[in-house]
Design a protein around this motif. Structure first.
Motif, PDB file in Angstrom:
ATOM      1  N   THR A 242       0.952  -1.396   0.093  1.00  9.11           N
ATOM      2  CA  THR A 242      -0.061   0.002   0.122  1.00  9.11           C
ATOM      3  C   THR A 242       0.723   1.215  -0.154  1.00  9.11           C
ATOM      4  O   THR A 242       0.509   2.184  -0.750  1.00  9.11           O
ATOM      5  N   ASP A 320      -6.807  -1.166  -3.762  1.00  6.30           N
ATOM      6  CA  ASP A 320      -6.023  -1.944  -2.804  1.00  6.30           C
ATOM      7  C   ASP A 320      -6.724  -3.330  -2.508  1.00  6.30           C
ATOM      8  O   ASP A 320      -8.101  -3.339  -2.659  1.00  6.30           O
ATOM      9  N   GLU A 321      -6.184  -4.322  -2.352  1.00  2.46           N
ATOM     10  CA  GLU A 321      -6.725  -5.699  -1.971  1.00  2.46           C
ATOM     11  C   GLU A 321      -7.716  -5.920  -3.189  1.00  2.46           C
ATOM     12  O   GLU A 321      -8.843  -6.184  -3.055  1.00  2.46           O
TER      13      GLU A 321
HETATM   14 MG   LIG Z   1      -2.262  -2.933   1.958  1.00  2.00          MG
END
Ligand SMILES: [Mg+2]
Ligand SMILES: Nc1ncnc2c1ncn2[C@@H]1O[C@H](COP(=O)(O)OP(=O)(O)O)[C@@H](O)[C@H]1O
Length: 518
Positions: A242, A320-321
């Motif tokens: 991230t 993200d993810e």
């Molecule tokens: Mg992350």
């Protein structure tokens, strides 16, 4: 009800003969990012009291009528007890229902003799029932359009005044319909709104210099920033995926003026403009949550609103993810990734929004996150891992040029600083972009990720011995034709970053290395 108004109409005094009958006020229609000047024509004629609006979509007519009627009365004017016809010309032009109410109300006041001067300015605003003037979405593209057609002065709600002033016109902001009339008739002149200052240069939350190790992922970030290539980070939790993705905005070149206006226009249509700094100075960085719906990601609704892919125009879309997003939602990304724009079709007509962004995504390699981790054992069953990865469709992955593993950084190294700060990397990125501009030119700052197949052939040619390396890779990895071209584009960017006009064997090897299977 009708009977009552009729009775009043019969006893109402006739308007003085000097009252003009047809009034005209200029407004501007919006549909997606399309704009068109609209003349609001108002005719007040003898007949049963009525307010007829033509030229607006059905649902909007009712609302506009009721708001205008109440706002006129509650601003201390009389609503004419005659037949009032409002025409928004050209009538056949697609338009959203918002933003015309100020022009309609001023037209009615002018046609009924209650406003004693003509209105030359562009008028944009929604009215509240009490006569307050409310801001409207899309003020920036509308005013820019009008300015290009010679409009010099605009009357808008206070909250839109800075945005309009930034378009190079004389902008006047008001809180109410009454305030607009007092200004026009000279009883209480309002000063033009100053052009809002540009926001200070953005401060980026993450600098590459704060990230220890991770040289390969950083190399991939630099290539993504220079060539506009999409990028996926795969690795265990807590390894800095991230953080790395967030650093992308710190190494992209600054927004140029054309990009700033294009991105700001999309934000204006979405109603996300900051009134103090209406023109964006930082590239958009959009990070929708993995629970995001189809509508919020690609846009929609009626009238069609822009989604995250368009709000990320000229900037970064960070997912993200990635594997947690719904596969059907991810599938809708294919069109913007390929076309660099998105067309939203609705009953009222289609709208196209730009969607030129760098996609950066991050995911764990498996549900527990430790597959391939040398230190922690993965506890997922093979079926679970397969199902997890199957959530990303092949066509989506095929459009991600750079896929990079982000390993755990040894504890002892975590306190070290990164080798380079973002500023140093950004300079290389800008130099590489300059090479691209000289080579391919074209509108809108095209980058290597935008090269079409003919351009790939022309600009990404490799030497004889490198051809063998490529042929082996295509066979071993079963690269699709699209995948093959994407490797060449990435190799072109690697060469540009190294300042080389030739694409060398090392550039191709790097492009292949940075295209790991997730
Ligand atoms: Mg992350
Ligand atoms: N290479 C690194 N250098 C410095 N700090 C790191 C690094 N990797 C991880 N961290 C620290 O760990 C935290 C979690 O990182 P994060 O980017 O959220 O990991 P991930 O997204 O891979 O789960 C970061 O906020 C940072 O404090």
């Amino acid at each position: 009800m009708r009977g009552v108004s009729c009775a009043i109409a019969i006893t109402a005094p006739e308007r003085p003969a000097t009252a003009r009958s047809v009034a005209r006020v200029t407004a501007c229609a919006l549909w997606g990012l399309e704009t068109a000047l609209v003349t609001v024509e108002v005719d007040v004629a003898n007949g049963l009291p009525a307010l007829v609006v033509v030229g607006l979509p059905d649902a909007a007519v009712q609302e506009a009528r009721e708001r205008v009627r109440a706002a006129v009365r509650n601003s201390g004017f009389e609503f004419p007890l005659r037949r009032v016809t409002v025409n928004l010309a050209p009538a056949e032009r697609r338009k959203e229902g918002t933003g015309f109410e100020l022009a309609i109300a001023l037209g009615i006041l002018r046609a009924s003799g209650q406003l004693r001067v003509d209105v030359a300015a562009l008028c944009l605003g929604e009215l509240a029932l009490d006569g307050a003037l409310r801001p409207v979405r899309g003020t920036m593209p509308r005013v820019r359009h009008a300015a290009m057609r010679g409009v010099r002065e605009v009357l808008v709600a206070d909250a839109n005044a800075g945005e309009a002033a930034a378009c190079g016109v004389e902008s006047f902001g008001f809180g109410s319909l009454r305030g607009v009339v007092d200004h026009l008739e000279g009883r209480a002149r309002v000063a033009p709104t100053a052009v809002p200052p540009r926001a200070a240069a953005p401060r980026h939350p993450v600098d590459l210099g704060h990230i220890a190790g991770q040289e390969t992922p950083k190399r991939a970030l630099e290539i993504a920033a220079a060539g506009g290539h999409n990028l996926l980070f795969v690795g265990p939790p807590g390894t800095g995926k991230t953080m790395l993705a967030r650093a992308l905005e710190s190494i992209l070149p600054p927004l140029d003026d054309a990009e700033a206006l294009a991105a700001s226009a999309v934000h204006s249509v979405a109603g996300l403009t900051d009134p103090r700094h209406p023109v964006l100075t930082a590239r958009p960085f959009r990070a929708p949550h993995h629970t995001a719906s189809h509508l919020s990601l690609v846009g929609g609704g009626s009238p069609p609103r822009p989604g995250e892919v368009s709000l990320a125009h000229c900037g970064v879309l960070f997912l993200d993810e990635l594997a947690e997003f719904s596969p059907s939602v991810l599938d809708t990304l294919r069109e913007p990734l390929e076309e660099r724009s998105i067309t939203i079709s609705r009953a009222g007509g289609a709208a196209t929004y730009p969607a030129r962004f760098v996609l950066v995504a991050a995911m764990n390699p498996c549900p527990c996150g430790h597959w391939g981790d040398p230190e922690l054992e993965c506890r997922c069953l093979p079926e679970q891992i397969d199902r997890y990865r199957a959530r990303l469709s092949g066509p989506l992955l095929d459009r991600i040029d750079l896929r990079v593993h982000v390993p755990r950084v040894p504890y002892e190294r975590l306190r070290e600083d990164g080798r380079e700060s973002s500023g140093a990397v950004q300079l290389r990125v800008m130099a590489a972009r300059e090479r691209m501009r000289r080579r391919i030119g074209g509108p809108g700052g095209r980058v290597n990720a935008d090269l079409n197949v003919a351009e790939v052939k022309r600009h990404c040619a490799v030497e004889a011995e490198t051809k063998g390396l490529l042929a082996d890779a295509v066979r071993a990895r079963r690269l699709s034709a699209r995948g093959y071209h994407r490797v060449l584009r990435v190799a072109r960017t690697a060469a540009d970053l190294a300042g080389s006009e030739r694409v060398r064997a090392g550039d191709v090897a790097l492009a292949l290395l940075l295209r790991a299977e997730p």
